[in-house]
Design a protein around this motif. Structure first.
Motif, PDB file in Angstrom:
ATOM      1  N   ARG A 132      63.178  85.742  13.260  1.00  0.00           N
ATOM      2  CA  ARG A 132      64.240  85.818  12.263  1.00  0.00           C
ATOM      3  C   ARG A 132      65.198  84.634  12.382  1.00  0.00           C
ATOM      4  N   ASN A 133      65.311  84.071  13.596  1.00  0.00           N
ATOM      5  CA  ASN A 133      66.267  82.988  13.807  1.00  0.00           C
ATOM      6  C   ASN A 133      65.675  81.603  13.517  1.00  0.00           C
ATOM      7  N   THR A 134      64.528  81.553  12.853  1.00  0.00           N
ATOM      8  CA  THR A 134      63.982  80.259  12.467  1.00  0.00           C
ATOM      9  C   THR A 134      64.971  79.530  11.556  1.00  0.00           C
ATOM     10  N   ARG A 161      64.039  91.401  15.236  1.00  0.00           N
ATOM     11  CA  ARG A 161      64.126  89.967  15.512  1.00  0.00           C
ATOM     12  C   ARG A 161      62.956  89.164  14.969  1.00  0.00           C
ATOM     13  N   GLN A 218      62.464  79.694   7.186  1.00  0.00           N
ATOM     14  CA  GLN A 218      61.337  80.608   7.063  1.00  0.00           C
ATOM     15  C   GLN A 218      60.310  80.093   6.064  1.00  0.00           C
ATOM     16  N   ALA A 265      60.738  88.078  11.379  1.00  0.00           N
ATOM     17  CA  ALA A 265      60.824  88.015   9.919  1.00  0.00           C
ATOM     18  C   ALA A 265      59.829  88.982   9.295  1.00  0.00           C
ATOM     19  N   ASP A 266      60.256  89.645   8.243  1.00  0.00           N
ATOM     20  CA  ASP A 266      59.396  90.554   7.489  1.00  0.00           C
ATOM     21  C   ASP A 266      58.511  89.729   6.558  1.00  0.00           C
ATOM     22  N   LEU A 267      57.185  89.775   6.799  1.00  0.00           N
ATOM     23  CA  LEU A 267      56.242  88.972   6.033  1.00  0.00           C
ATOM     24  C   LEU A 267      55.378  89.851   5.120  1.00  0.00           C
ATOM     25  N   ASP A 326      59.625  78.178  15.547  1.00  0.00           N
ATOM     26  CA  ASP A 326      59.571  78.705  14.183  1.00  0.00           C
ATOM     27  C   ASP A 326      58.375  79.622  13.957  1.00  0.00           C
ATOM     28  N   TYR A 368      54.914  92.394  10.248  1.00  0.00           N
ATOM     29  CA  TYR A 368      55.570  91.340  11.031  1.00  0.00           C
ATOM     30  C   TYR A 368      54.553  90.400  11.690  1.00  0.00           C
ATOM     31  N   THR A 371      56.450  79.921   7.201  1.00  0.00           N
ATOM     32  CA  THR A 371      55.377  80.673   6.544  1.00  0.00           C
ATOM     33  C   THR A 371      54.290  79.764   6.002  1.00  0.00           C
TER      34      THR A 371
END
Length: 418
Positions: free
Chosen positions: A311-313, A105, A316, A107-109, A88, A137, A320
């Motif tokens: 992204r496949n967590t 691939r 999210q 996640a946009d943070l 994750d 990212y 985070t």
């Protein structure tokens, strides 16, 4: 990530910690975190885990330590995982983020970075490689960069009363130190990370982005050529090999021989030096790489690590929460003190001011940079034309001609197959 029972503590715990996403119905979770070997001590991880699980009673941490060898292929495989067993949160080298962000691939943070995590204070050498366009990212975790490690006794013997603050002073002092059997500085001919700092200080770059798809090598610009000329003048004040980098032979062993006044390296290398030559204990000092003026240290290549969320967590929101805690002021400064790192924000440098080597490193990190932010940069380093360029110039070849040749090679490597 394995699903557990719904826990009311998730809502309250994450609201307090500023996870960055609005909670809805949320189940108890185990968050799998990949961290790299030796990035954090076992004691630090034990303390962090206990604190995190206490303040987030809905979450449990499963921290798995990874080796750097072979990690790129392993992370890429994990990012493509569809079975639900992927990590994750992953620690990655700061300059590796473009490799993993390519293909969407990660996640946009960006929202969390701006709203909750104070991105305006991040070290640029960690933050910039973590971006693609306006999207963030990679989240800066810790930094390490080069400083000048020097012999206090040799400086005193040469009449150099304090470390230089400008490049002109550095050259003049190094010339005084380069006498008799002593080398003023040991600087290998292919130490391209150190060269990069001199190029950046002059306003140059290794490569520049032409448009959305194309980069162009930039070693042949006047600014970059000035950086190489300074490197040539400094390197000549010692006996560093022109055709090898700082690991061939390892410069710690050369410095431990007792005849070198200075090297450019991360402060932690001093431990290896003293281990090889205990007589040098207490005789070693540190100062930031000098800049063009005394008003600020020189630019340096900033190494270190970012944290990313695939992204496949499975969740999210929970991922985070972990990133926010690890990179927040409390635990980031604790990590810096424990491991002698530079914290991820410029305003946290005071946390390491009591340690001479780390303080010198933090001063330089405030003006740190990273390699060009493109996945193709790994191809440049695979058969590095910068090293070949440096050796040719140091052996007397025309700098402008060799810079054009190297820049052309860099451009070829950075041109993607469309």
């Amino acid at each position: 990530m394995r699903r557990r029972l719904l826990a009311l503590g998730c809502v309250t715990g994450c609201l307090v910690s500023g996870c960055g996403m609005l909670p809805g119905t949320h189940q108890r979770e185990t968050v799998t975190v990949w961290l790299m070997k030796d990035s954090a001590s076992a004691d630090f991880l034990d303390r962090f885990t206990a604190d995190f699980e206490h303040t987030h009673p809905d979450l449990r941490l499963d921290i798995r330590i990874q080796d750097w060898t072979g990690i790129v292929a392993k992370v890429r495989k994990a990012l493509a995982e569809t079975s639900g067993d992927a990590p994750d949160v992953i620690e990655v080298g700061n300059t590796q983020v473009p490799l993993y962000a390519d293909g969407g691939r990660l996640a946009d943070l960006t929202l969390e970075s701006m709203r909750d995590w104070g991105k305006d204070k991040w070290l640029p050498g960690l933050a910039e490689p973590g971006k693609e366009g306006n999207q963030q990212y990679g989240i800066p975790w810790y930094a390490a960069n080069r400083v000048v490690i020097y012999r206090k006794d040799l400086f005193a013997r040469a009449g150099v009363s304090h470390p230089p603050r400008t490049r002109a002073e550095w050259l003049a002092d190094t010339e005084k130190l380069d006498s008799g059997a002593n080398q003023g500085i040991y600087l290998a001919g292919q130490d391209w990370y150190t060269l990069s700092g001199f190029i950046w200080d002059e306003g140059g770059d290794l490569a520049r982005k032409v448009d959305d798809y194309q980069w162009k090598g930039a070693l042949d610009t006047p600014a970059a050529l000035r950086g190489m000329d300074f490197y040539r003048r400094l390197q000549s004040l010692g006996d560093g090999p022109r055709g090898a980098d700082e690991e061939h032979p390892p410069q710690a062993g050369v410095f431990a021989g007792g005849k070198v006044a200075q090297i450019v390296a991360v402060p932690g290398l001093a431990q290896a030096i003293v281990k090889q030559n205990p007589w040098l204990k207490g005789k070693i000092g540190y100062f930031p790489v000098p800049g063009r003026t005394a008003s600020r240290p020189g630019a340096v290549f900033t190494g270190g690590s970012d944290l990313v969320v695939p992204r496949n967590t499975g969740d999210q929101f929970a991922a985070t929460a972990v990133v926010g805690a690890l990179t927040g002021a409390k635990w980031d400064t604790e990590l810096a003190r424990t491991m002698n790192y530079v914290p991820n924000k410029t305003n946290l440098a005071a946390a390491v001011s009591g340690e001479e080597g780390v303080a010198a490193m933090a001063a330089g990190a405030a003006h740190g940079r990273a390699t060009p932010n493109t996945p193709q940069w790994a191809d440049v380093e695979a058969d590095n034309p910068i090293k070949q360029y440096m050796t040719r110039v140091l052996n007397g070849a025309d700098p402008a001609t060799e810079a054009r040749r190297a820049s052309h090679r860099i451009t070829e490597e950075l041109t993607p197959d469309l």
